[in-house]
Design a protein around this motif. Sequence first.
Motif, PDB file in Angstrom:
ATOM      1  N   CYS A  70       0.847  -1.202   0.000  1.00  0.00           N
ATOM      2  CA  CYS A  70       0.000   0.000   0.000  1.00  0.00           C
ATOM      3  C   CYS A  70       0.877   1.244   0.000  1.00  0.00           C
ATOM      4  CB  CYS A  70      -0.932   0.011   1.215  1.00  0.00           C
ATOM      5  SG  CYS A  70      -1.956  -1.472   1.370  1.00  0.00           S
ATOM      6  N   GLU A  71       0.350   2.311  -0.586  1.00  0.00           N
ATOM      7  CA  GLU A  71       1.100   3.560  -0.656  1.00  0.00           C
ATOM      8  C   GLU A  71       1.197   4.243   0.701  1.00  0.00           C
ATOM      9  OE1 GLU A  71      -0.679   6.000  -3.592  1.00  0.00           O
ATOM     10  OE2 GLU A  71      -0.207   4.659  -5.274  1.00  0.00           O
ATOM     11  N   SER A  72       0.206   4.039   1.549  1.00  0.00           N
ATOM     12  CA  SER A  72       0.204   4.656   2.879  1.00  0.00           C
ATOM     13  C   SER A  72       0.091   3.565   3.934  1.00  0.00           C
ATOM     14  CB  SER A  72      -0.961   5.646   3.006  1.00  0.00           C
ATOM     15  OG  SER A  72      -0.954   6.268   4.278  1.00  0.00           O
TER      16      SER A  72
ATOM     17  N   ASP B  36     -11.092   1.434  -5.103  1.00  0.00           N
ATOM     18  CA  ASP B  36     -10.654   2.269  -3.987  1.00  0.00           C
ATOM     19  C   ASP B  36     -11.434   3.570  -4.011  1.00  0.00           C
ATOM     20  OD1 ASP B  36      -9.500   3.913  -5.951  1.00  0.00           O
ATOM     21  OD2 ASP B  36      -7.566   2.932  -5.767  1.00  0.00           O
ATOM     22  N   SER B  37     -11.218   4.381  -2.972  1.00  0.00           N
ATOM     23  CA  SER B  37     -11.955   5.638  -2.801  1.00  0.00           C
ATOM     24  C   SER B  37     -11.191   6.838  -3.332  1.00  0.00           C
ATOM     25  CB  SER B  37     -12.258   5.855  -1.314  1.00  0.00           C
ATOM     26  OG  SER B  37     -11.047   5.971  -0.571  1.00  0.00           O
ATOM     27  N   GLY B  38     -10.228   6.618  -4.222  1.00  0.00           N
ATOM     28  CA  GLY B  38      -9.430   7.747  -4.715  1.00  0.00           C
ATOM     29  C   GLY B  38     -10.238   8.752  -5.505  1.00  0.00           C
ATOM     30  N   GLU B  39     -11.270   8.290  -6.255  1.00  0.00           N
ATOM     31  CA  GLU B  39     -12.064   9.181  -7.084  1.00  0.00           C
ATOM     32  C   GLU B  39     -13.380   9.584  -6.439  1.00  0.00           C
ATOM     33  OE1 GLU B  39     -12.630   7.285 -10.796  1.00  0.00           O
ATOM     34  OE2 GLU B  39     -10.493   7.283 -11.338  1.00  0.00           O
ATOM     35  N   CYS B  40     -13.606   9.187  -5.211  1.00  0.00           N
ATOM     36  CA  CYS B  40     -14.849   9.542  -4.525  1.00  0.00           C
ATOM     37  C   CYS B  40     -14.783  10.989  -4.044  1.00  0.00           C
ATOM     38  CB  CYS B  40     -15.091   8.600  -3.341  1.00  0.00           C
ATOM     39  SG  CYS B  40     -16.616   8.949  -2.444  1.00  0.00           S
TER      40      CYS B  40
ATOM     41  N   LYS C 252     -14.691  11.332   0.019  1.00  0.00           N
ATOM     42  CA  LYS C 252     -13.737  10.456   0.693  1.00  0.00           C
ATOM     43  C   LYS C 252     -13.133  11.142   1.921  1.00  0.00           C
ATOM     44  CE  LYS C 252      -9.815  11.958  -2.149  1.00  0.00           C
ATOM     45  NZ  LYS C 252      -8.740  11.515  -3.058  1.00  0.00           N
TER      46      LYS C 252
ATOM     47  N   ALA D 235      -9.499   0.843   0.361  1.00  0.00           N
ATOM     48  CA  ALA D 235      -9.269  -0.035  -0.792  1.00  0.00           C
ATOM     49  C   ALA D 235      -9.879  -1.402  -0.504  1.00  0.00           C
ATOM     50  CB  ALA D 235      -7.777  -0.167  -1.092  1.00  0.00           C
TER      51      ALA D 235
ATOM     52  N   THR E 151      -7.529   6.806   2.555  1.00  0.00           N
ATOM     53  CA  THR E 151      -7.956   5.976   1.433  1.00  0.00           C
ATOM     54  C   THR E 151      -8.528   4.658   1.930  1.00  0.00           C
ATOM     55  OG1 THR E 151      -6.248   6.963   0.048  1.00  0.00           O
ATOM     56  CG2 THR E 151      -7.210   4.898  -0.716  1.00  0.00           C
TER      57      THR E 151
ATOM     58  N   ASP F 276      -3.760   7.890   5.068  1.00  0.00           N
ATOM     59  CA  ASP F 276      -4.083   9.072   4.281  1.00  0.00           C
ATOM     60  C   ASP F 276      -5.564   9.202   3.974  1.00  0.00           C
ATOM     61  OD1 ASP F 276      -4.363   6.963   2.589  1.00  0.00           O
ATOM     62  OD2 ASP F 276      -3.140   7.788   0.958  1.00  0.00           O
TER      63      ASP F 276
END
Length: 731
Positions: free
Chosen positions: A416-418, A458-462, A465, A443, A441, A439
């Motif tokens: 994961c990025e975070s 994932d919730s990146g485009e929500c 969020k 997923a 997010t 952060d």
Amino acid sequence: MSVFEEKQTTVFDDDGSDVTPQPLYQPEPGASQAKHSRGFLDEISTVTTTDFLSMFYQTGTTASFAWPFSRSVLGSTRESRSSQSTMESMNEEIEDTFSKRDIPISLPSYNVQVKREEVKEQVREDMLDVVVDVNISETETISLLDMPNIFVSVDAADVEAIRERNNHYAELCKNKMANAYKYVDRWMQTFNEAPKNKHVQSDEIVMVDAATSATTWDIYDSFYGLEQSETVLTPGPDKAGYPEAIMDTSRGPEKTMSVVSTASMDSLYSSQKEMETFGTGLDEEPDPQLILLSEKFHHSLLVMERSILGNLFQPKLAAYRQLPTLEDPDSMVKPEAVEQREEDVESSPTPALELLWAFRCELTRGHNVSRMAWNKKNPDLLAVGYGKFDFKNQKPGLVCCWSLKNPTWPERIFHCESGVTALDFSASNPNQLAVGMYDGTIAIYNVQSQDKKTPIMDSGECVNKHFSPIWQIKWTEQEMGLSREDKGEVVISISADGRISKWFLHNGLDCIDLMELKRTQSETSRKQVAGKEKKTEDFPSRLTTGLCFDFHPLDSSIYLAGTCEGLIYKCSCYNSQQFLETYRKHTGHVYQVTWSPFIPDVFLSCSSDWTIQLWKQDRSTPVLGFTSTQKAVVFDIMWSPKRAMMFGAITEGRVEIWDLRYSISDPIIVHLAAPGVKMTSLLFATQIDCVLVGDSDGQVSIYQLKNLTVGDGNQVDTVEEIISSAVARQL
């Protein structure tokens, strides 16, 4: 002959027939005005000029007078100058005509009335004071457009008739819709064809019993030949005759490292050397690289590795599953020593924790264990999240899925990025794992797929969020429609931004807010105003940080939420504006709150104020309080899923196991952490007396609860008696 009389001419042909042309215009029979005018002209000779002119100025009602050479004059109160001049000129012509011919004029007694010429008078001073009455009347209304209203008031007199007409029209429309194709039932008489009998002759079916037998080697040879025929894919010149050495480019070395260990690597190299040394008996030697990357070779390594590890961890796994331990014939330990050690354990009645094994590897070393969760369908699969809680020491997170069949290496690895702060498995879809990160997010990973290491959504485009760390995430059943029976599984998250959100998995992740945790500032002091006591008031301000939540075990619409203010809120999914209840006792951050799985109205909470509180949902104050003997922050608590009176707690330096049957002031088991290591999370095993503890070094230790006795009577009744007595003491 009169002046105005016309001379008629008759035309005859050679035979004496009248061929006089007829006029093109034939007057209508009702047109009497022209006749009157003609009679007037025929008899005008009997009227004198003076009498004729006097008829134009008779006083009385107005009328119309028609001439062949003039227009009708309508009577009115005013007349234009052009009409006056026309009448004067007409009078002069008539007088000149009759005076020159000296023709006597006689008019019949026609009631012809014309407008008398008004004689203008000069205005005098006495006329200014005369009151003149002018009557003004309104003309009839002329409707150019009439659009009747389609709405009728319910108080109208004819409302019942209109309703009956509307119902009749609706019934008519319904009948038209049902019979859109104008289907009509009609009877028709047809002729019945004469039946015919047809016979078919066939051979008799002969039944034969047949049987055969197949050995294990026959079955193996048959399947081996079938696989060999399916995997031959036109081999090249240097790979002919080796159908099993097919290169699978979709799987890389990293994707098959779930079977990597010291034993598996040794076996891999030994197999490679054996293939290079002995070959296969054919002219050309196989390519070792193709063998190492083949699917069958990896599967063989996996089976071999699990067999070896099963033998090595057999005593530990048997103790975990509460099975008898098998003796190793090659063991150097004498049976007498084993019996003596078992007697020593049985002779010590003090409850204790015994370490069985630990989930750890090179990837997890140095990572902080933030959260653990069991798979709800496969109890042998454990998901562990790794991430830092401190903002300064943040680094990429990690999710590992461990299996009891291989304690040395995880089955699935997700990077994961975070940092990972929360995770939970789905109950309806056990292969879906929800992960919350530092952060903000969220997923969703598919643990069933071995190749795909990225989240399925994932919730990146929500738009809604979270933008702050997610401290807890859970799957729960919620009502999806109007009916209470229509339920579906959704993801619930709580974040440091003060929001509790519900996430839907339809074409991506999208969420709505269940509750916004508003910060409250209470006046702790009471003031005396005019001899009266002023009560405490709460003033809402900005949102406070949400740290934990838990849903009621019986009612999925009720949940508890803990905040950094030390308050616990009881909330409902149907009311996002107000709290159902507020529980006040803690003076620090509430890190965990959990309902009892045996008593639905009892729950526990732990805080940074070193205390653990036992609550009943109908009381705003705690029933019992437990203080850590170490005087340290309590990070995590959990009820035992097997014992109603037992729960565990985690502080920085040790694990505490409490049993209300023995004591409500001290834990029955205290296990200290290793030097320099902090314990961070706690999880009980399902249906067995084992507990899992995660620490700051990336290690998940599995402990067995030893020397726990089963008390007499029902444990639920015992807990309710303890709570009742505690409530009675507070009254």
